[in-house]
Design a protein around this motif. Sequence first.
Motif, mmCIF file in Angstrom:
data_model
loop_
_atom_site.group_PDB
_atom_site.id
_atom_site.type_symbol
_atom_site.label_atom_id
_atom_site.label_comp_id
_atom_site.label_asym_id
_atom_site.label_seq_id
_atom_site.Cartn_x
_atom_site.Cartn_y
_atom_site.Cartn_z
ATOM 1 N N LEU A 124 37.511 38.406 50.997
ATOM 2 C CA LEU A 124 37.396 39.753 50.446
ATOM 3 C C LEU A 124 36.674 39.730 49.101
ATOM 4 C CD1 LEU A 124 37.897 42.765 50.441
ATOM 5 C CD2 LEU A 124 40.245 42.332 49.649
ATOM 6 N N GLN A 125 36.989 38.746 48.256
ATOM 7 C CA GLN A 125 36.289 38.651 46.977
ATOM 8 C C GLN A 125 34.789 38.428 47.187
ATOM 9 O OE1 GLN A 125 39.890 36.989 44.063
ATOM 10 N NE2 GLN A 125 38.087 35.723 44.401
ATOM 11 N N ALA A 147 31.769 44.891 50.961
ATOM 12 C CA ALA A 147 32.933 45.753 50.736
ATOM 13 C C ALA A 147 32.584 46.640 49.544
ATOM 14 C CB ALA A 147 34.177 44.915 50.456
ATOM 15 N N PRO A 190 32.211 49.743 46.734
ATOM 16 C CA PRO A 190 33.115 50.574 45.934
ATOM 17 C C PRO A 190 33.448 51.863 46.682
ATOM 18 C CG PRO A 190 31.315 49.733 44.594
ATOM 19 C CD PRO A 190 30.980 49.388 46.011
ATOM 20 N N ARG A 234 33.308 41.767 48.208
ATOM 21 C CA ARG A 234 33.206 42.665 47.059
ATOM 22 C C ARG A 234 32.001 42.283 46.186
ATOM 23 N NH1 ARG A 234 35.784 47.416 47.789
ATOM 24 N NH2 ARG A 234 38.047 47.253 47.996
ATOM 25 N N SER A 235 31.844 40.992 45.935
ATOM 26 C CA SER A 235 30.761 40.561 45.047
ATOM 27 C C SER A 235 29.392 40.818 45.664
ATOM 28 C CB SER A 235 30.914 39.080 44.697
ATOM 29 O OG SER A 235 30.730 38.267 45.848
ATOM 30 N N THR A 257 43.498 44.076 41.831
ATOM 31 C CA THR A 257 42.086 44.471 41.871
ATOM 32 C C THR A 257 41.967 45.816 42.584
ATOM 33 O OG1 THR A 257 41.955 42.926 43.750
ATOM 34 C CG2 THR A 257 41.006 42.215 41.674
ATOM 35 N N TRP A 264 40.323 48.099 51.221
ATOM 36 C CA TRP A 264 40.400 46.908 52.061
ATOM 37 C C TRP A 264 41.785 46.281 51.944
ATOM 38 C CZ3 TRP A 264 36.594 44.278 54.999
ATOM 39 C CH2 TRP A 264 35.343 44.913 55.050
ATOM 40 N N GLU A 306 41.325 49.013 44.806
ATOM 41 C CA GLU A 306 41.010 49.299 46.215
ATOM 42 C C GLU A 306 41.285 48.117 47.144
ATOM 43 O OE1 GLU A 306 37.480 52.580 45.394
ATOM 44 O OE2 GLU A 306 36.933 50.452 45.594
ATOM 45 N N ASP A 307 42.051 47.133 46.627
ATOM 46 C CA ASP A 307 42.429 45.979 47.438
ATOM 47 C C ASP A 307 43.937 46.009 47.690
ATOM 48 O OD1 ASP A 307 39.809 45.181 47.252
ATOM 49 O OD2 ASP A 307 40.181 43.599 45.764
#
Length: 436
Positions: free
Chosen positions: A366-367, A375, A377, A370-371, A91, A381, A93-94
């Motif tokens: 982290l997910q 975190a 764009p 992001r959602s 994914t 991370w 930027e992870d």
Amino acid sequence: MSAPLRFVSTRGQAPAVGLSAAIAAGLAPDGGLYVPQTLPEMPPLQAGRELAQTAQALLAPWFAGDPLAAALPAICEAAFDFPAPLQALATPEDWLLELFHGPTAAFKDFGARFLAQCLARLPRPDDRPLTIVVATSGDTGAAVAAAFHGLPGLRVVVLYPDGRVSPRQAHQLGCLGGNIQAFKVAGSFDDCQAMAKQALADTALQAQCPLSSANSISLGRLLPQMAYYAHAALSHHAATGKPLNVVVPTGNLGNAMAAVLARGLGVPLAQIVLATNANHVLPDFFAGGEYHPGPSVATLANAMDVGAPSNFERLRWFHHGDAAALRAGFVARSVDDAQIRALISQRHQQYGEVVCPHTACGLAVLQQLRSEGVAAPGQDWAVAATAHPAKFEGVVEPLIGQALAVPPALAALLQRPAHAEPLAASYPALRARLLA
């Protein structure tokens, strides 16, 4: 040269001491945790060094003027002789900060080996062995046992909750023998931790049997853990120009506290997010509730099964007891077993990635971030990958439908016979065994 750092107790009822004395003691005499009176002045840190060199540069101001200062390069070379790579995930930027390439396949190898090298070099007042008492929810005890195994003048007593660690973790805890004793306690990790703390605060016992700690309450464990965060963040910043945000799977808060200290010293870390399992005392507090330690709950991420995280006392001290300021600085999220299973299965099915249950907590958080856009764009991370998935084959393999290769160092430990003695979850029982 500035004066050597002095260390005081979080509870304010113990005299200030030098770093070597704080490392040797583990716990302050008043039952508090040692913290620096002030953070050291840190010269600019450079990217492009080896991990051991980054550790030495980061730790040198802490050791300046201390009896261990001259040995610091050798201590770092011995403790940081395996990598902590920052690996890109599928994914965007992870990243994963892989901390499991040491001898027991867990991040705690770094701090345990550093502490062992320090204590092996500190002078003892007599020829009695120093007994290291360590409570473990799975990974700490194995790392400490391996780090101290065979070192003269040092004995390790490991306390772990019977039935609440993975089979491979239990095997690691009892397979070394020699100067390592493993006790399977009829209770929880919190029982083990309370027993260890009581022993370390028992002055009458200390007079007969010198003791120290190797839990994350020990500065000798905590301070070196700053190094892999610094190394990863410096390298990432040099390559991308961006600071690194981190999600730290946490139980006792030691690993996260190390990230907080590194950031306080100028390391280019941005946000530090705490990921816990179903033991949600920290998320409850950071969401605005009171801090209420409670009994630990058994989960798939067993090394984080902590209901009373010790290092919260340090974190609160560094924020001057200001709960509002502390809450403003951190996000903490809880992940239950169903979410752990779903994350492990999903990441493998979609991307071929395999993680341990603890790392899965961090990735699940982290997910979520992001959602939700927390975190954002453009932000990079990293999740601290705290253990190799092969240590938890009973959880991971059924979820991914295949066997996991075992790292060679872990495989060698698993080939040794293992034994642990049963122990009641009571301090008198432990005290009697320490004096036996």
